[in-house]
Design an enzyme around this catalytic site. Sequence first.
Site, PDB file in Angstrom:
ATOM      1  N   CYS A 183       7.992  26.529  36.609  1.00 59.74           N
ATOM      2  CA  CYS A 183       7.255  25.660  35.678  1.00 59.74           C
ATOM      3  C   CYS A 183       6.397  26.495  34.733  1.00 59.74           C
ATOM      4  CB  CYS A 183       6.397  24.689  36.488  1.00 59.74           C
ATOM      5  SG  CYS A 183       5.198  23.742  35.537  1.00 59.74           S
ATOM      6  N   CYS A 220       2.720  25.550  34.613  1.00 59.21           N
ATOM      7  CA  CYS A 220       2.081  25.964  35.879  1.00 59.21           C
ATOM      8  C   CYS A 220       1.702  27.439  35.811  1.00 59.21           C
ATOM      9  CB  CYS A 220       3.017  25.742  37.065  1.00 59.21           C
ATOM     10  SG  CYS A 220       3.480  24.023  37.365  1.00 59.21           S
TER      11      CYS A 220
END
Length: 149
Positions: free
Chosen positions: A67, A70
């Site tokens: 991600c 993230c």
Amino acid sequence: MRQFVCPACSAANRTPDGKDPLAAKCGRCGAPLFTGRPVDVDARGLSVHRASTRGAAVLVDVWAPWCGPCRAMAPNFAAAAGLLEPDVRLLKLNSEAEPQAAAALGVSGIPALLLLRDDQVIARTAGLLRSPQIVAWTRQALDPAQGRA
């Protein structure tokens, strides 16, 4: 008395009122209870922190290595740890490695932040946040009238 989980050995440690918890060391292994960095946890570690942290909140960053947002938020979350400890223990849970734990938290999108007090989710948000936003959001959720942890 407040109680924290040692990031090194997962032992529960009480810190007496009137003493600086930032100087506290684990009674079992001698490691510092606070390092100014988030603690990486698996499902078991998350359960231990949820069950054993008393007198402080727990902020969980649910993320995954694939991600992009993230990964972009990781240094911001790390910086927030130094500003929020010892009132808030910051944890990182890899949702790819621990999908059942993430599902049990009701996470549907990442990055996700969940703020817990006394093992109950009291606030949640999703999406990339910068360090000042993480700190402000956390403090407001813990004390909406005053905006501080």
